[in-house]
Design an enzyme around this catalytic site. Structure first.
Site, PDB file in Angstrom:
ATOM      1  N   ASP A   9       0.603  -9.261   9.938  1.00 19.47           N
ATOM      2  CA  ASP A   9       1.358  -7.775  10.051  1.00 19.47           C
ATOM      3  C   ASP A   9       2.792  -8.028   9.481  1.00 19.47           C
ATOM      4  OD1 ASP A   9      -0.903  -6.551  10.906  1.00 19.47           O
ATOM      5  OD2 ASP A   9      -0.142  -6.226  12.892  1.00 19.47           O
ATOM      6  N   ASP A  19       0.835  -1.289  -0.045  1.00 19.43           N
ATOM      7  CA  ASP A  19      -0.170   0.179  -0.036  1.00 19.43           C
ATOM      8  C   ASP A  19       0.783   1.187   0.030  1.00 19.43           C
ATOM      9  OD1 ASP A  19      -2.655   0.201  -0.380  1.00 19.43           O
ATOM     10  OD2 ASP A  19      -3.343   0.591   1.782  1.00 19.43           O
ATOM     11  N   ASP A  72     -10.359  -4.855  13.010  1.00 22.78           N
ATOM     12  CA  ASP A  72     -10.352  -5.955  13.463  1.00 22.78           C
ATOM     13  C   ASP A  72     -11.442  -6.508  14.561  1.00 22.78           C
ATOM     14  OD1 ASP A  72      -9.169  -4.601  15.589  1.00 22.78           O
ATOM     15  OD2 ASP A  72      -7.030  -5.497  14.822  1.00 22.78           O
ATOM     16  N   ASP A 123       5.475  -7.160  10.082  1.00 28.09           N
ATOM     17  CA  ASP A 123       6.763  -7.781  11.080  1.00 28.09           C
ATOM     18  C   ASP A 123       6.253  -8.833  11.929  1.00 28.09           C
ATOM     19  OD1 ASP A 123       4.619  -5.539  12.247  1.00 28.09           O
ATOM     20  OD2 ASP A 123       5.804  -6.064  14.120  1.00 28.09           O
TER      21      ASP A 123
END
Length: 871
Positions: free
Chosen positions: A278, A214, A374, A280
């Site tokens: 995610d 993105d 979420d 990371d």
């Protein structure tokens, strides 16, 4: 042998105490167990109603102050006895009875305090007292409501085991897409997650990895330097995906941030299930096999696993807890999520979760109306009657925010999002939501949790208002109030201790709340008034901190409150001199202020950023490791390891003659990484153990990827899966109170000892057009130590003077070097070296540390290694 008069009564008391403990531990819970097994659900509800009715007299019956004092002592001792009994109990079922008993006892005591507080202590004498009284009473009501909601959430802790897939043919397995959303994070961070995602154990033809990029350079203007920066990053990310064999996916806008990114991918991919990570969050290899099986129940919408961070968060790093205090998110992932799971109300947390795409599309994809998309998505799925699963096995390793300001940004986003859900969805009273009563309570508890900001600050300023200005928030505050308040406070601590003792230590929740009070209070208030305020912010990861610095911007409000509390304590002597008749109120407010000052001081220290000693975070993993040097192989185990080095435990003293070795690190299953290691430290522990410090050097991409798999993917069980420490309330308070001494202590980096071969080789140093005779006393693959015995040049009158030494120390020039064991044949080994350090010795010699430059390594490396073998 005769016994002393005091011995027999003491033994008798011990026997009586043993009988009481035996009755409490063995007989009582098992009696209830046998009785309740014969009771149906309806009868059980009637029993609960009967218990509530019988509790009413215990709540409202007025008694004398001294009697209430005795009751308070009895209740606290009873609570301590139950805690002691539960701590010795091995059976989870019996432990559950102790917990339920303390929940009931705590509720009765809390309601008794609330009844007393409402009936006798509200002070509406004047508008200032009325405002202060109302605010404090509302803060207490919020705290009691939060307590009750938490009790309900954790009435039963659900433990899950993975579904056995051995009897399910592989062709019946679901097709899984793995999404890795990324915005502007470093490509190397994304690479580690991608490498591990590709290595996840699963049917190869049923797994596809997508990097959802993105980070759009075109959203910046042509003359904006960020356009070029993001363009270069996107190209680097595209090349990485092509190299590794995954799909690089982009979109035409950044609408709705991460949620919009995922929703766009939903429309373009064809998997049945989607694992969201995610960028990371590095997954371990078993994550799909442990979670996919739950979806053979067609009502299951998502399976959530814990988020775990391998680096210390700002609380652990800045308060220097060294892992003795559980991380802030452990309460949620180790207790609350399991309690929610029992009520089919586990939350989707945006990462480390597998979600059924068809169900997600049924509710319009990932929710975009709030910044906690979420949890909002989970609420909508539950509202359609679908199931959720929380599986408590750590299978991702992520990066926590390194700085307190980054942590604040993350927490503020969650606080805003939860307040938005509370405001927009109203989970308790919204009839459009098809939720069970239990689900409504769980969602209300979660969405109201972040409203703690202003109540926490009110607790801090209430006692100083009295001590400085005589503002009386509680009428008649004194020992009588303590007799009602202390059982309520202590029994709630005892009750929570049973289920929180491994995940949230006593008094540390107050530190978390104080540190975030102003930010959380402000954003939740704004979100409740206008849910559309605020935008999604990406939490910075991978930041490095080089020096101590205080985050004044984040802590300025708390500094004012702390100053207010300190000023109030200075007023205590004046109260005792001028108004000694108010000693009870002064005593209670003073104790309250001192307690708050301890908490506030620790909270302020969280904003005192400590420097990071290491460039990479060490993992406490015990991995087999092979060290190869000069034809010998040594077996060892890592004590800790990172992407840049390891501390290795060896059972013998290593006979290593060089400082550069070959290292092979092996994971828990089959992964391994072959690396080059530079020895930086050798520390003998005893006759049979040696610690070897190694830096990994000259890693190429393939080696880095292999090391990533060993460290983060090839993991049987992360060491944080099981708690190492148990809460001890007094010790926890003491550890908290000593935060200042730890935070201000100097942090010393571990000293590095050069590991080199001891030699005695004639040498010549070529400096400033002249040769100077010397002896090489230490030699390694990266450098050597040279002692110049005569400052006079060999073939001229040139002398090494102070100006020469100054130039060597400051310029660190390149010099020529001749090395050979034979003084008559020095020309056989010529080298270029760089001066690193110069030392004048007492005997007149000059000791020079030299290193071999990296740019000449290919030309000189083989000659150095050959020389090391013959010297």
């Amino acid at each position: 042998m005769s016994s002393s008069p005091d011995t027999l009564p003491r033994k008798s008391r011990d026997r009586q105490r043993l009988k009481l403990s035996n009755w409490l531990i063995d007989i009582t819970p098992r009696f209830f167990d046998r009785t309740l097994q014969k009771v149906g659900v309806k009868q059980f509800k009637w029993l609960i109603l009967l218990l509530l009715v019988l509790s009413v007299p215990l709540i409202v019956t007025p008694i004398e102050v001294w009697q209430q004092g005795l009751v308070a002592v009895f209740l606290v001792l009873l609570g301590q006895l139950v805690i002691h009994a539960e701590f010795q109990e091995d059976s989870p079922e019996i432990s559950q009875y102790y917990h339920l008993f303390l929940v009931w006892l705590s509720m009765v005591t809390t309601l008794r305090y609330l009844f007393y507080r409402t009936s006798y202590t509200l002070n509406f004498d004047g508008w200032i007292n009325s405002i202060a009284c109302t605010l404090l009473f509302l803060a207490e009501l919020y705290a009691i409501l939060t307590l009750v909601l938490a009790y309900f959430q954790t009435l039963k802790i659900q433990e899950r085991q993975p579904v056995n897939l051995t009897n399910i043919p592989e062709q019946e397995w679901f097709k899984v897409d793995i999404y890795i959303p990324t915005y502007n994070e470093d490509v190397e961070i994304v690479r580690k997650t991608t490498v591990a995602a590709l290595a996840c154990d699963y049917a190869a033809d049923k797994k596809t990895v997508y990097v959802l990029d993105d980070g759009r350079p075109e959203k910046y203007k042509e003359n904006d330097p960020r356009r070029e920066q993001f363009s270069a990053r996107r190209e680097k990310l595209r090349q990485m995906c092509e190299e590794l064999g995954c799909i690089h996916m982009t979109r035409d806008s950044n609408d709705h941030a991460k949620a919009g990114n995922i929703n766009t991918a939903f429309e373009k991919t064809d998997g049945d299930l989607v694992l969201i990570l995610d960028c990371d969050h590095i997954p371990s290899r078993q994550i799909l096999l442990h979670t996919m099986g739950f979806f053979f129940d067609p009502k299951v919408s998502f399976v959530q696993t814990p988020h775990w961070f391998y680096n210390p968060d700002p609380f652990e790093r800045n308060l220097l807890t060294k892992g003795r205090i559980p991380a802030g998110n452990q309460l949620f992932y180790k207790v609350l999520q399991k309690g929610n799971d029992f009520w089919n109300a586990a939350f989707f947390c945006g990462s480390a979760a597998l979600i059924r795409k068809s169900h997600a599309l049924e509710v319009g994809g990932i929710a975009v109306e709030t910044v906690t998309e979420d949890c909002h998505t989970a609420l909508r799925l539950h509202s359609l009657g679908y199931k959720s699963v929380y599986y408590d096995k750590i299978m991702v390793a992520g990066l926590a925010p390194e700085t307190f300001s980054s942590y604040v940004g993350q927490q503020v986003r969650w606080a805003r999002g939860m307040a938005q859900i509370l405001r927009l969805e109203n989970p308790v009273f919204n009839r459009k939501l098809n939720l069970t009563f239990a689900q409504r309570i769980c969602y209300f508890s979660a969405t109201s949790h972040f409203l703690y900001g202003y109540p926490r600050l009110i607790y801090a300023i209430a006692p100083p208002l009295f001590l400085l200005f005589g503002v009386n928030s509680v009428q008649g505050l004194g020992l009588e109030t303590l007799a009602y308040a202390l059982p309520h406070i202590l029994l709630s601590l005892f009750t929570n201790y049973i289920i929180y003792k491994n995940v949230r230590f006593s008094f540390w929740n107050e530190i978390f709340e104080f540190a975030m009070a102003f930010q959380a209070g402000w954003v939740t208030m704004l979100a409740l008034f206008n849910p559309k305020l605020g935008s999604f912010n990406v939490t910075d990861k991978g930041t490095s901190i080089n020096k101590r610095i205080f985050d004044w911007e984040s802590m300025r409000g708390l500094l004012v409150v702390t100053g207010f509390v300190v000023s109030s304590l200075l007023a205590v002597p004046y109260w005792l001199l001028l108004r000694p008749e108010d000693w009870q109120a002064v005593l209670v407010n003073t104790i309250w202020s001192i307690f708050n000052l301890v908490l506030l001081s620790a909270a302020l220290l969280v904003g005192f950023e400590q420097p990071q000693i290491r460039t990479a975070h060490r993992l406490q993993r015990r991995l087999p490791i092979l060290i190869t040097s000069n034809g010998q192989t040594i077996m060892g185990k890592t004590v800790n390891i990172s992407e840049t080095g390891a501390l290795i435990s060896l059972e013998t003293w290593p006979n290593l003659l060089v400082d550069e070795v070959k290292v092979e690190v092996m994971g828990d299953y089959t992964a391994s990484a072959s690396l080059t290691g530079q020895i930086v430290r050798v520390s003998p522990i005893n006759d049979t153990q040696t610690l070897l410090g190694v830096d990994f050097v000259k890693l190429n991409s393939a080696q880095s990827d292999a090391l990533t798999l060993v460290l983060y993917s090839d993991v049987r069980e992360w060491y944080s899966q099981k708690a190492q420490y148990v809460d001890k309330p007094l010790a926890s308070l003491g550890f908290l109170a000593t935060s200042l001494t730890r935070a201000l202590r100097d942090l010393n980096q571990t000293s590095r000892k050069k590991v080199r071969k001891q030699v005695n080789t004639n040498s010549q140093l070529y400096w400033d057009g002249n040769f100077f005779f010397g002896v090489a006393t230490e030699l390694g693959t990266t450098g050597l130590r040279l002692e110049i015995e005569d400052k006079k040049a060999m073939s001229s009158h040139k002398m090494i003077g102070q100006q020469d030494l100054h130039t060597m120390r400051t310029v660190k020039p390149l010099v020529g070097l001749l090395l050979n064991q034979d003084a008559e044949n020095l020309s056989s080994n010529r080298f270029v070296a760089e001066i690193y350090a110069v030392e004048e010795q007492a005997n007149g010699k000059i000791a020079i540390e030299l290193i071999f430059p990296e740019k000449f390594k290919e030309r000189q490396d083989s000659k150095i290694k050959q020389l090391l073998q013959v010297l």
